[in-house]
Scaffold this motif. Structure first.
Motif, PDB file in Angstrom:
ATOM      1  N   ARG A 108      29.901  53.189   0.845  1.00  0.00           N
ATOM      2  CA  ARG A 108      30.351  53.972  -0.298  1.00  0.00           C
ATOM      3  C   ARG A 108      29.168  54.366  -1.177  1.00  0.00           C
ATOM      4  NH1 ARG A 108      35.816  55.718  -0.380  1.00  0.00           N
ATOM      5  NH2 ARG A 108      37.021  54.210   0.831  1.00  0.00           N
ATOM      6  N   ASP A 109      27.966  53.973  -0.766  1.00  0.00           N
ATOM      7  CA  ASP A 109      26.781  54.246  -1.568  1.00  0.00           C
ATOM      8  C   ASP A 109      26.205  55.633  -1.323  1.00  0.00           C
ATOM      9  OD1 ASP A 109      26.938  51.686  -2.618  1.00  0.00           O
ATOM     10  OD2 ASP A 109      25.641  50.821  -1.070  1.00  0.00           O
ATOM     11  N   LEU A 110      26.668  56.301  -0.288  1.00  0.00           N
ATOM     12  CA  LEU A 110      26.150  57.618   0.062  1.00  0.00           C
ATOM     13  C   LEU A 110      27.254  58.662   0.014  1.00  0.00           C
ATOM     14  CD1 LEU A 110      23.989  56.675   3.181  1.00  0.00           C
ATOM     15  CD2 LEU A 110      23.151  57.153   0.883  1.00  0.00           C
ATOM     16  N   ARG A 111      26.938  59.825  -0.522  1.00  0.00           N
ATOM     17  CA  ARG A 111      27.901  60.918  -0.515  1.00  0.00           C
ATOM     18  C   ARG A 111      27.905  61.552   0.868  1.00  0.00           C
ATOM     19  NH1 ARG A 111      25.743  64.739  -3.234  1.00  0.00           N
ATOM     20  NH2 ARG A 111      27.622  66.030  -3.331  1.00  0.00           N
ATOM     21  N   PRO A 112      29.086  61.751   1.465  1.00  0.00           N
ATOM     22  CA  PRO A 112      29.152  62.372   2.796  1.00  0.00           C
ATOM     23  C   PRO A 112      28.410  63.698   2.882  1.00  0.00           C
ATOM     24  CG  PRO A 112      31.275  61.460   2.208  1.00  0.00           C
ATOM     25  CD  PRO A 112      30.426  61.332   0.988  1.00  0.00           C
ATOM     26  N   ARG A 113      28.448  64.495   1.823  1.00  0.00           N
ATOM     27  CA  ARG A 113      27.758  65.786   1.847  1.00  0.00           C
ATOM     28  C   ARG A 113      26.244  65.593   1.950  1.00  0.00           C
ATOM     29  NH1 ARG A 113      28.576  71.278   0.851  1.00  0.00           N
ATOM     30  NH2 ARG A 113      26.595  72.238   1.476  1.00  0.00           N
ATOM     31  N   ALA A 114      25.723  64.586   1.261  1.00  0.00           N
ATOM     32  CA  ALA A 114      24.289  64.321   1.325  1.00  0.00           C
ATOM     33  C   ALA A 114      23.888  63.871   2.724  1.00  0.00           C
ATOM     34  CB  ALA A 114      23.908  63.262   0.300  1.00  0.00           C
ATOM     35  N   VAL A 115      24.730  63.041   3.352  1.00  0.00           N
ATOM     36  CA  VAL A 115      24.458  62.592   4.719  1.00  0.00           C
ATOM     37  C   VAL A 115      24.490  63.790   5.672  1.00  0.00           C
ATOM     38  CG1 VAL A 115      25.285  61.166   6.631  1.00  0.00           C
ATOM     39  CG2 VAL A 115      25.381  60.289   4.292  1.00  0.00           C
ATOM     40  N   LEU A 116      25.477  64.662   5.498  1.00  0.00           N
ATOM     41  CA  LEU A 116      25.608  65.832   6.362  1.00  0.00           C
ATOM     42  C   LEU A 116      24.386  66.743   6.235  1.00  0.00           C
ATOM     43  CD1 LEU A 116      27.134  67.670   8.279  1.00  0.00           C
ATOM     44  CD2 LEU A 116      28.368  68.596   6.300  1.00  0.00           C
ATOM     45  N   ASP A 117      23.949  67.011   5.023  1.00  0.00           N
ATOM     46  CA  ASP A 117      22.788  67.881   4.827  1.00  0.00           C
ATOM     47  C   ASP A 117      21.547  67.274   5.478  1.00  0.00           C
ATOM     48  OD1 ASP A 117      24.341  69.653   3.419  1.00  0.00           O
ATOM     49  OD2 ASP A 117      23.732  68.923   1.437  1.00  0.00           O
ATOM     50  N   ASP A 118      21.387  65.962   5.325  1.00  0.00           N
ATOM     51  CA  ASP A 118      20.232  65.285   5.927  1.00  0.00           C
ATOM     52  C   ASP A 118      20.287  65.345   7.447  1.00  0.00           C
ATOM     53  OD1 ASP A 118      17.900  63.465   5.970  1.00  0.00           O
ATOM     54  OD2 ASP A 118      19.344  61.992   6.708  1.00  0.00           O
ATOM     55  N   TRP A 119      21.465  65.117   8.012  1.00  0.00           N
ATOM     56  CA  TRP A 119      21.619  65.107   9.473  1.00  0.00           C
ATOM     57  C   TRP A 119      21.459  66.502  10.057  1.00  0.00           C
ATOM     58  CZ3 TRP A 119      25.808  61.253  11.566  1.00  0.00           C
ATOM     59  CH2 TRP A 119      25.473  59.955  11.153  1.00  0.00           C
ATOM     60  N   LEU A 120      21.918  67.517   9.341  1.00  0.00           N
ATOM     61  CA  LEU A 120      21.714  68.889   9.807  1.00  0.00           C
ATOM     62  C   LEU A 120      20.225  69.223   9.832  1.00  0.00           C
ATOM     63  CD1 LEU A 120      24.598  70.762   7.949  1.00  0.00           C
ATOM     64  CD2 LEU A 120      24.376  70.475  10.436  1.00  0.00           C
ATOM     65  N   ASP A 121      19.522  68.770   8.819  1.00  0.00           N
ATOM     66  CA  ASP A 121      18.087  69.029   8.751  1.00  0.00           C
ATOM     67  C   ASP A 121      17.339  68.300   9.872  1.00  0.00           C
ATOM     68  OD1 ASP A 121      15.688  70.049   7.254  1.00  0.00           O
ATOM     69  OD2 ASP A 121      15.285  67.892   7.097  1.00  0.00           O
ATOM     70  N   ARG A 122      17.804  67.109  10.232  1.00  0.00           N
ATOM     71  CA  ARG A 122      17.172  66.315  11.287  1.00  0.00           C
ATOM     72  C   ARG A 122      17.730  66.636  12.671  1.00  0.00           C
ATOM     73  NH1 ARG A 122      18.191  60.478   8.915  1.00  0.00           N
ATOM     74  NH2 ARG A 122      17.389  59.841  10.956  1.00  0.00           N
ATOM     75  N   LYS A 123      18.679  67.584  12.713  1.00  0.00           N
ATOM     76  CA  LYS A 123      19.293  68.032  13.971  1.00  0.00           C
ATOM     77  C   LYS A 123      20.000  66.888  14.711  1.00  0.00           C
ATOM     78  CE  LYS A 123      16.263  71.990  14.748  1.00  0.00           C
ATOM     79  NZ  LYS A 123      15.777  71.995  13.364  1.00  0.00           N
TER      80      LYS A 123
END
Length: 256
Positions: A108-123
């Motif tokens: 619950r410490d991470l916002r799903p949108r922030a994780v998604l943006d990071d993962w998209l950037d890292r492919k």
């Protein structure tokens, strides 16, 4: 990676494993003993021990990402009948599994949108034509993130070395450490065996992850840890000094 950088990393690994895996009961581990165990000069041991323990410190990018990916690959609500990770909607609709629900089921410490943006950037993921989030195969193979690759290099090599040493020193080898090897092969056959073994290895990793991820849900926790790994090496042996003989050509087997 340059050779000096590799040597320094390997030196850190030796010092770290000696410090944490070979400490005597009820005795403080000293620089002198670590130096004796590893062959690394005592001044270097003191410097490296003061710099921290890279093998035991898990980068946030490793712990968070790996936990979420492991859940996506193992939890029945996020995979299909064949165990393939499902494409996920961004948010839940009518109780359907979603990427937001996946992330929140782990932390619950991470916002799903922030994780998604990071993962998209890292492919690690991509967005399909239906605006669903699809897990990429590269999510299971750290490539671009140097911190992640160096962490797994140190951890896996350290665990393999520790298991090997225990097996050499013990009367009865306590850890499973086996290899199947064949020499004198054509390049075509070697590559074919590599592809087949890679397929089996990935399948086994996924099965073990699913089993462990489900079992850990009811585990009270503790200080123990478990690591299962596999490696594959295909190489050209023509540069080896030893000459091939009729006796060793195509020699193969399962070795401890």
């Amino acid at each position: 990676m340059t050779f000096p950088a590799f040597v320094d990393l390997l030196r850190q690994l030796y010092v770290n494993v000696a410090e944490h895996e070979f400490a005597l009961p009820d005795k403080q581990q000293t620089d002198s003993r670590v130096s004796l165990l590893t062959g690394v000069h005592r001044k270097e041991v003191s410097r490296l021990r003061g710099a921290g323990a890279p093998v035991r410190v898990v980068p946030d990018s490793v712990s968070r990402t790996s936990a979420i990916v492991a859940r996506w690959l193992a939890d029945p609500q996020f995979v299909d009948a064949r165990g393939t990770p499902l494409p996920l909607a961004r948010t839940s609709e009518a109780g359907e599994p979603s990427f937001a629900g996946l992330v929140e089921s782990v932390t619950r410490d991470l916002r799903p949108r922030a994780v998604l943006d990071d993962w998209l950037d890292r492919k690690l993921v991509e967005i399909d034509d239906e605006d669903r989030i699809v897990l990429m195969e590269g999510a299971m193979v750290p490539r671009g993130d140097g911190e992640v690759r160096l962490y797994y290099f140190a951890r896996n090599l350290g665990d393999h070395a520790a298991a090997s040493v225990e097996n050499v020193l013990a009367d009865a080898p306590p850890f499973l450490e086996r290899a199947v090897h064949y020499d004198g092969l054509s390049e075509e056959l070697a590559r074919s065996l590599e592809a087949y073994s890679r397929e089996i290895a990935v399948e086994t990793l996924l099965r073990l992850n699913k089993y462990a991820n489900q079992a850990i849900q009811n585990d009270p926790g503790g200080s123990s840890r478990w690591n299962w790994g596999v490696y594959i090496l295909t190489s050209d042996a023509t540069s080896l000094v030893a000459e091939e003989t009729p006796e060793n050509k195509n020699a193969g087997g399962e070795t401890a």
